[in-house]
Structure formats: C-alpha cells, structure tokens
Design a protein around this motif. Structure first.
Motif, PDB file in Angstrom:
ATOM      1  N   GLN A  58      41.295  38.997  38.523  1.00  0.00           N
ATOM      2  CA  GLN A  58      40.856  37.921  37.652  1.00  0.00           C
ATOM      3  C   GLN A  58      41.874  36.780  37.635  1.00  0.00           C
ATOM      4  N   THR A  59      41.406  35.566  37.876  1.00  0.00           N
ATOM      5  CA  THR A  59      42.312  34.413  37.843  1.00  0.00           C
ATOM      6  C   THR A  59      41.786  33.323  36.912  1.00  0.00           C
ATOM      7  N   TYR A  60      40.594  33.549  36.364  1.00  0.00           N
ATOM      8  CA  TYR A  60      40.078  32.608  35.368  1.00  0.00           C
ATOM      9  C   TYR A  60      40.014  33.321  34.028  1.00  0.00           C
ATOM     10  N   LEU A  61      40.696  32.798  33.037  1.00  0.00           N
ATOM     11  CA  LEU A  61      40.704  33.460  31.731  1.00  0.00           C
ATOM     12  C   LEU A  61      40.475  32.422  30.642  1.00  0.00           C
ATOM     13  N   SER A  62      39.530  32.713  29.772  1.00  0.00           N
ATOM     14  CA  SER A  62      39.128  31.734  28.757  1.00  0.00           C
ATOM     15  C   SER A  62      40.208  31.608  27.674  1.00  0.00           C
ATOM     16  N   ASP A  63      40.093  30.560  26.878  1.00  0.00           N
ATOM     17  CA  ASP A  63      41.048  30.337  25.781  1.00  0.00           C
ATOM     18  C   ASP A  63      41.043  31.511  24.806  1.00  0.00           C
ATOM     19  N   GLU A  64      39.857  32.076  24.575  1.00  0.00           N
ATOM     20  CA  GLU A  64      39.757  33.198  23.627  1.00  0.00           C
ATOM     21  C   GLU A  64      40.585  34.383  24.127  1.00  0.00           C
ATOM     22  N   VAL A  65      40.535  34.621  25.448  1.00  0.00           N
ATOM     23  CA  VAL A  65      41.309  35.727  26.024  1.00  0.00           C
ATOM     24  C   VAL A  65      42.807  35.441  25.855  1.00  0.00           C
ATOM     25  N   HIS A  66      43.204  34.190  26.113  1.00  0.00           N
ATOM     26  CA  HIS A  66      44.617  33.828  25.931  1.00  0.00           C
ATOM     27  C   HIS A  66      45.059  34.088  24.493  1.00  0.00           C
ATOM     28  N   PRO A 272      42.138  40.383  31.911  1.00  0.00           N
ATOM     29  CA  PRO A 272      43.391  39.914  32.510  1.00  0.00           C
ATOM     30  C   PRO A 272      44.137  41.069  33.187  1.00  0.00           C
ATOM     31  N   LEU A 273      45.089  40.722  34.046  1.00  0.00           N
ATOM     32  CA  LEU A 273      45.810  41.726  34.849  1.00  0.00           C
ATOM     33  C   LEU A 273      46.422  42.834  34.006  1.00  0.00           C
ATOM     34  N   GLY A 274      46.296  44.055  34.515  1.00  0.00           N
ATOM     35  CA  GLY A 274      46.907  45.196  33.839  1.00  0.00           C
ATOM     36  C   GLY A 274      45.885  46.090  33.170  1.00  0.00           C
ATOM     37  N   CYS A 275      44.655  46.100  33.689  1.00  0.00           N
ATOM     38  CA  CYS A 275      43.612  46.903  33.036  1.00  0.00           C
ATOM     39  C   CYS A 275      42.795  47.690  34.058  1.00  0.00           C
ATOM     40  N   GLY A 276      42.817  49.005  33.928  1.00  0.00           N
ATOM     41  CA  GLY A 276      41.987  49.869  34.782  1.00  0.00           C
ATOM     42  C   GLY A 276      41.330  50.935  33.938  1.00  0.00           C
ATOM     43  N   TRP A 277      40.398  51.650  34.543  1.00  0.00           N
ATOM     44  CA  TRP A 277      39.669  52.696  33.821  1.00  0.00           C
ATOM     45  C   TRP A 277      39.466  53.898  34.712  1.00  0.00           C
ATOM     46  N   ILE A 278      39.572  55.088  34.119  1.00  0.00           N
ATOM     47  CA  ILE A 278      39.126  56.290  34.834  1.00  0.00           C
ATOM     48  C   ILE A 278      38.354  57.173  33.871  1.00  0.00           C
ATOM     49  N   LEU A 279      37.288  57.736  34.376  1.00  0.00           N
ATOM     50  CA  LEU A 279      36.467  58.665  33.584  1.00  0.00           C
ATOM     51  C   LEU A 279      36.180  59.912  34.394  1.00  0.00           C
ATOM     52  N   TRP A 280      36.163  61.040  33.672  1.00  0.00           N
ATOM     53  CA  TRP A 280      35.712  62.288  34.270  1.00  0.00           C
ATOM     54  C   TRP A 280      34.366  62.639  33.659  1.00  0.00           C
ATOM     55  N   ARG A 281      33.512  63.200  34.490  1.00  0.00           N
ATOM     56  CA  ARG A 281      32.168  63.576  34.037  1.00  0.00           C
ATOM     57  C   ARG A 281      32.238  64.498  32.825  1.00  0.00           C
ATOM     58  N   VAL A 411      39.427  39.922  61.226  1.00  0.00           N
ATOM     59  CA  VAL A 411      38.463  39.274  60.331  1.00  0.00           C
ATOM     60  C   VAL A 411      39.201  38.376  59.336  1.00  0.00           C
ATOM     61  N   GLN A 412      38.418  37.564  58.689  1.00  0.00           N
ATOM     62  CA  GLN A 412      38.939  36.750  57.595  1.00  0.00           C
ATOM     63  C   GLN A 412      38.004  36.997  56.404  1.00  0.00           C
ATOM     64  N   ARG A 413      38.568  36.969  55.211  1.00  0.00           N
ATOM     65  CA  ARG A 413      37.772  37.379  54.051  1.00  0.00           C
ATOM     66  C   ARG A 413      38.012  36.440  52.880  1.00  0.00           C
ATOM     67  N   ALA A 414      36.944  36.121  52.150  1.00  0.00           N
ATOM     68  CA  ALA A 414      37.072  35.313  50.929  1.00  0.00           C
ATOM     69  C   ALA A 414      36.387  36.047  49.789  1.00  0.00           C
ATOM     70  N   LEU A 415      37.118  36.242  48.695  1.00  0.00           N
ATOM     71  CA  LEU A 415      36.562  36.859  47.495  1.00  0.00           C
ATOM     72  C   LEU A 415      35.965  35.764  46.628  1.00  0.00           C
ATOM     73  N   ILE A 416      34.726  35.955  46.213  1.00  0.00           N
ATOM     74  CA  ILE A 416      34.101  34.975  45.321  1.00  0.00           C
ATOM     75  C   ILE A 416      34.022  35.623  43.940  1.00  0.00           C
ATOM     76  N   ARG A 417      34.927  35.194  43.086  1.00  0.00           N
ATOM     77  CA  ARG A 417      35.015  35.794  41.753  1.00  0.00           C
ATOM     78  C   ARG A 417      34.646  34.777  40.678  1.00  0.00           C
ATOM     79  N   HIS A 418      34.636  35.283  39.453  1.00  0.00           N
ATOM     80  CA  HIS A 418      34.446  34.424  38.293  1.00  0.00           C
ATOM     81  C   HIS A 418      35.397  33.229  38.404  1.00  0.00           C
TER      82      HIS A 418
END
Ligand SMILES: *Cc1c(COP(=O)(O)O)cnc(C)c1O
Length: 458
Positions: A58-66, A272-281, A411-418
C-alpha cells in the motif's frame, strides 16, 4: 555555541551550515526543526512510492488512516491487558477475515494479525511441520527428512525452509506454465512432505495458482497412497482480492484440504505497512506446543506470534478500512485497478514490441501486468535497459528473469494498486513511448545488466 535561535531560519542556522554526521553519533544536541528538515531533504533521494509499480504494498493512505496511525503510535499490539480494546479490534478483524475466507465454523477457527505475510507464512509453515511431525511420531515413523512442496514461491518460503532445515521442493516452472501444475506437484510429494504451499497471486507473474485443482490432485494422491498432505494457501495478495472480485473461485476454506491461509493486510487489504493475517481452519490445526502463556503483562496471555512488541496502528487502520469500505468499497477499488491493468496491457500491445504474459484479470490473478519482448521485435534494447531508462523519470517498473526452467524468459511487471490511477498509467505509457523513441535514435554501447537493473521488489 550550537544553539539555534528560534528566530533563525532553518537554512541560515548554524546546525544547517555543516554536513550532518553520518556514522557517528554527535556529542551535542541540535535544533529539532533543523535536523528534521535536513533528514526530510535526504529522504527526497528515495524513490517516490506512488511511482513504484514494483511493490505490492500500500502506498496510498487516506488522511483518516494517518490520523488513526498517529493516535495509535504508542499502542503495543502484544499488550492485550493494557490495550484490551485494541485486542478486541484485532479479534473482530480475525472474525471478518474468517468470514471473507469462508471458514466453515467461526467458533473453531483461530487466527492472528502479524507484521506481514512473511511472519504469517512462517507460522503457517511451522504449524504444518509440527502437525506432520506429531502424526509421524505417533505412527513410529522417521521424522528426520521433512520436505515442503511449493510452486514458484516468494522468498519467505525459502527462509522458512532454511531456518527449520526443511528441504524445499520448488516445482520448477515450465516454458508454457509459469506455475505449479497438479501433475508436476504430485511428482514431488512423498511421505516426508509436511505440506504443499500454493500461492494465490504469484510473485513472478501475478497469476493465481489453481488451488482447487491442486487440492483435487492431493485428494487423488491420498486415495492412491493413503498419505494425506495438507495445503497452506499463501494468499498474500489474492486473499483480499478474490473475496470481492471473483468470489466463485474455490481457493479458501471451502476446500477441506486447506488448513491455513495467510495474507498481507498491507497489500490488497489496503492497510498501512506492517499488517498481515493468518488463520487456521480449526484450533486443532495450530499445535498446542506453538502456543506460549505469559503472565508478566498482567493477566494470562497466550502468544504464538514470532514478534513480541509490535505496533498496533496498522491493525486499527485495517479495522477502519474494513468498516469504512465494506465489501462494496473493496470491490469498487480493486475492480478499478483491474480495469486500469487491462488498459495498460492493451497500450503495451499497441507498441507492437511486447507480448503480454498476464493482463491483470480478476478471474486469473491480481491487478498486475506482466510482459516480455516479442521474439521478433526489431529493437536494440532489453527490458533491463527500458526499466533503467524509465527510472530517470522516477518510475520503478522492474525487469527480471523467471525462476528455474524458465530463467531465459525476462519479463517486466507493473502492479496496479489503489492509487495507481488510469491517468497515472497513461503518463507512464507516454514516458514508455518516449523511452522507446530514445532507443531508436541512440545506439546502446553497453546494456544494463540484471544486477544493475532495478531491484525486484516482492
Ligand atoms: C508479498 C508476499 C509475501 C511476503 O509478504 P510480506 O507481507 O511482504 O511479508 C509472501 N508471499 C507472497 C505470495 C507475497 O506476494
């Protein structure tokens, strides 16, 4: 005298009159506003995150997130006794994610936030290893030669295998299939396989691996051999895409063989950076011996994450985004990205020089475009040269070679994100065409080498 008068302007102050010490801590204090400004200036030399089309993050973060990040800066995620409401918010997120990933019984599934997918994958892999080991030991079988079978995986799985001395069997790519096919996977499995990792959104191309077909092949393998092999889905990117944009794809807990799923909240979860998730069934899929109980923060807390102290702001921001966007909002943002990816793919093809390997389609993978040079393109440049030239305008569009058996494909690659809008991509295309014109009139004396090329961001 090293004191900054409060009337002095920053750039005529004594503190700004010298080079900042770089590797040795200064003896004396300096004025905060001056030092902050000089550091800010140095940071201009970094790439501009919004023009970085290499990263999935994520590189776009709204004012509310800030604002939420700011008020959370002192909150420690681990300290559930001091910050019970933050702990509750994390639990609510786990519950929402369990629903997104179709956990069959929310009262039985367990999960946690992590720093990112790498930590989540490490936990998923460890649980898989311990389950396999317990099963083998109970049957009186050898546990000295564990292996893990994967397709072309992200580097975190190489680390997992290296840290725990587990043989990594990375099924090589084929010239016509840049992913793990069920037929190839089965060739690498045996009784020492702790599990299979399938990637839902491959690092190298952006495509989804065929999770349902892999699961079916493991069912057939069990029927034939009696050996049951668990699946972990590394859904770093796809975990927050498919539930909104392609809900009918069977990749998650709807497949009984999928025991755990990990994803990056800071990729298409939009946090924002620093967030991951893991779940077990099922709680039973997370072995008890990986859970530790501590009392020194007050209360009795169970911990099974790798990190102890870590910031809570990104989890709070994730909760905000879940609530604020809802399924509708996530779908709108991501579908827009897919549309923009498809536009980029078409523009690239219009040049006549590129063959699009993957065009960013919600049914097939993440909103990214991967391309290579046409075999018959009459040009004097390589994709490494092109990436290097684009960098002069601030764009980071990495060129890289694919892994084993496909390594001659660059190859060359472009990520299209928010935040990577249609307009931004049209500006990229203008610059790309400018680069191509430049190469037409300038002879290249020495090509950019892969080592000199833009770093391949995972
Ligand atoms: C990004 C990524 C990772 C690592 O995730 P982090 O959140 O950066 O730690 C792991 N696997 C896949 C497939 C990824 O795309």
């Amino acid at each position: 005298m090293n004191k900054d008068s409060k009337y002095e302007s920053i750039f005529s102050s004594r503190d700004s009159d010298v080079e900042l010490p770089k590797y040795k801590m200064p003896e004396k204090e300096s004025a905060p506003r001056v030092i902050k400004e000089l550091i800010r200036d140095e940071l201009f030399l970094d790439g501009n995150a919004r023009q970085n089309l290499a990263t999935f993050c994520q590189t776009y973060l709204s004012d509310e997130v800030h604002e939420l990040m700011d008020i959370s800066i002192s909150k420690n995620m681990i300290d559930k006794d001091e910050y019970p409401q933050t702990a509750e918010i994390e639990e609510r997120c786990v519950s929402m994610v369990a629903q997104l990933w179709n956990a069959p019984d929310r009262s039985r599934s367990v999960g946690t936030s992590t720093v990112g997918s790498s930590e989540a994958c490490m936990l998923g892999g460890l649980a898989m290893y311990r389950r396999w080991r317990a099963k083998r030991k109970a049957a009186g079988k050898d546990v000295s030669r564990p292996n893990i079978v994967t397709g072309p995986v992200q580097v975190c799985w190489h680390k997992f295998a290296a840290y725990w001395d587990i043989e990594l069997r990375e099924v090589p790519m084929e010239r016509d299939a840049f992913y793990m096919t069920p037929e190839n996977m089965v060739k690498y499995i045996d009784e020492n396989t702790i599990g299979v990792v399938a990637t839902f959104g491959l690092t190298f191309t952006g495509k989804y691996e065929p999770i349902k077909a892999l699961s079916d092949a493991l069912d057939a393998y069990e029927k034939k051999t009696g050996i049951s092999v668990d699946l972990h889905v590394d859904a770093a990117s796809g975990g927050f895409l498919a539930p909104f944009c392609a809900p009918h794809i069977l990749w998650d807990f709807r497949l009984p063989r999928v025991k755990s799923i990990s994803a990056s909240g800071h990729k298409f979860g939009l946090a924002p950076l620093g967030c991951g998730w893991i779940l077990w069934r099922d709680a039973a899929d997370l072995p008890e011996d990986l859970i530790f109980h501590v009392n020194y923060l007050g209360g009795n807390m169970s911990v099974f994450q790798l990190n102890f102290s870590r910031p809570a702001g990104q989890i709070i921001a994730q909760y905000y985004l879940f609530l604020r966007l809802g399924r509708e909002g996530y779908k709108k943002i991501h579908m827009n990205c897919y549309k923009t990816a498809s536009y980029l793919a078409k523009e690239l093809e219009k040049t006549g020089l590129f063959e699009v390997v993957y065009d960013g389609n919600p049914e097939e993978g993440i909103p990214a475009v991967t391309w290579k040079l046409r075999d018959n393109a009459k040009i004097n440049f390589t994709l490494y040269d092109l990436a290097d030239r684009l960098r002069a305008r601030g764009w980071q569009v990495p060129a890289y070679s694919l892994p084993a058996r496909a390594e001659d494909t660059v190859v060359q690659r472009a990520l299209i994100r928010h935040g990577v809008s249609r307009d931004l991509v049209s500006l990229l295309m203008q610059d790309m065409n400018r680069c191509i014109d430049y190469f037409k009139t300038h002879e290249i004396v020495s090509h950019v080498t892969p080592e000199e090329g833009t770093a391949f961001a995972h």
